[in-house]
Design an enzyme around this catalytic site. Structure first.
Site, PDB file in Angstrom:
ATOM      1  N   ILE A 128       0.826  -1.203   0.000  1.00  0.00           N
ATOM      2  CA  ILE A 128       0.000   0.000   0.000  1.00  0.00           C
ATOM      3  C   ILE A 128       0.864   1.259   0.000  1.00  0.00           C
ATOM      4  O   ILE A 128       1.946   1.295   0.547  1.00  0.00           O
ATOM      5  CB  ILE A 128      -0.992   0.026   1.182  1.00  0.00           C
ATOM      6  N   CYS A 129       0.341   2.272  -0.657  1.00  0.00           N
ATOM      7  CA  CYS A 129       0.995   3.569  -0.732  1.00  0.00           C
ATOM      8  C   CYS A 129       0.474   4.410   0.423  1.00  0.00           C
ATOM      9  O   CYS A 129      -0.727   4.660   0.524  1.00  0.00           O
ATOM     10  CB  CYS A 129       0.645   4.204  -2.080  1.00  0.00           C
ATOM     11  N   LEU A 130       1.356   4.829   1.304  1.00  0.00           N
ATOM     12  CA  LEU A 130       0.940   5.580   2.483  1.00  0.00           C
ATOM     13  C   LEU A 130       0.833   7.069   2.185  1.00  0.00           C
ATOM     14  O   LEU A 130       1.420   7.574   1.237  1.00  0.00           O
ATOM     15  CB  LEU A 130       1.932   5.326   3.618  1.00  0.00           C
TER      16      LEU A 130
END
Length: 199
Positions: A128-130
């Site tokens: 996931i891209c934070l």
């Protein structure tokens, strides 16, 4: 880069800001500054488990139980399930991550492999891209932040924004809908095959 993943004015960034203090109050801060290759890793791991137990307990008390995690014996590889409730339907996903060698300076990269390629807010392998706010917040809180914080301040806001968006785009379906769609398709195939069998 993270900046390319989330626009500055994203809903996830605002959500993290609004809930950060309340969330942080429910998760114990860690003291041991050791990574998986350090001699004191077992002490850090003990603190990680205590923080996770406390966070899960608080989630259950608030009727917001949303993940399960377990690790390998060394505490370096984690896996489990997380779920998001959208329109009263529960969507469940497998999650996994490794503890980086440079942990706790570097946060773990949480992956949801089954969603790989379904959203721009994800790196290769389903990581996931934070948000723009997560990494600076983590950096300011080394070594006090741990796995529970990564779940609460990284994965939870991501799920809250991305899962409803993926559902609205038809990129994920509720498991019951998938089963019903598969059954309907099988029935249609059987009906189409039946006249051919009579001939």
């Amino acid at each position: 880069s993270v900046a390319g993943c989330w626009p500055k004015s994203s809903r996830a960034s605002a959500m993290v800001d609004a809930t950060t203090k309340k969330t942080l109050a429910s998760i114990p801060l860690l003291k041991e500054n050791s990574g998986p290759r350090d001699p004191n890793w077992n002490e850090r791991l003990k603190q990680e488990l205590q923080a996770l137990i406390q966070y899960v307990k608080k989630n259950k008390e608030d009727d917001h139980d949303w993940f399960r995690l377990q690790s390998n014996k060394e505490g370096t590889r984690w896996f489990g399930k997380c779920w998001a409730v959208v329109d009263l339907l529960t969507y469940e996903f497998e999650i996994e991550f490794d503890i980086p060698v440079t942990y706790p300076t570097t946060a773990p990269e949480i992956a949801i492999p089954e969603l790989d390629g379904k959203t721009a807010k994800m790196y290769r392998g389903g990581k996931i891209c934070l948000t723009d706010h997560f990494k600076p917040l983590w950096a300011r809180n080394v070594p006090r932040f741990g796995i529970a914080h990564a779940m609460a301040l990284g994965l939870a806001p991501w799920l809250a924004v991305e899962i409803p968006d993926l559902i609205s785009k038809g990129l994920i379906q509720h498991k019951e809908n998938q089963i019903n769609s598969s059954a309907a398709a099988a029935t249609a195939e059987a009906a189409a095959a039946a006249p051919a069998a009579k001939e």
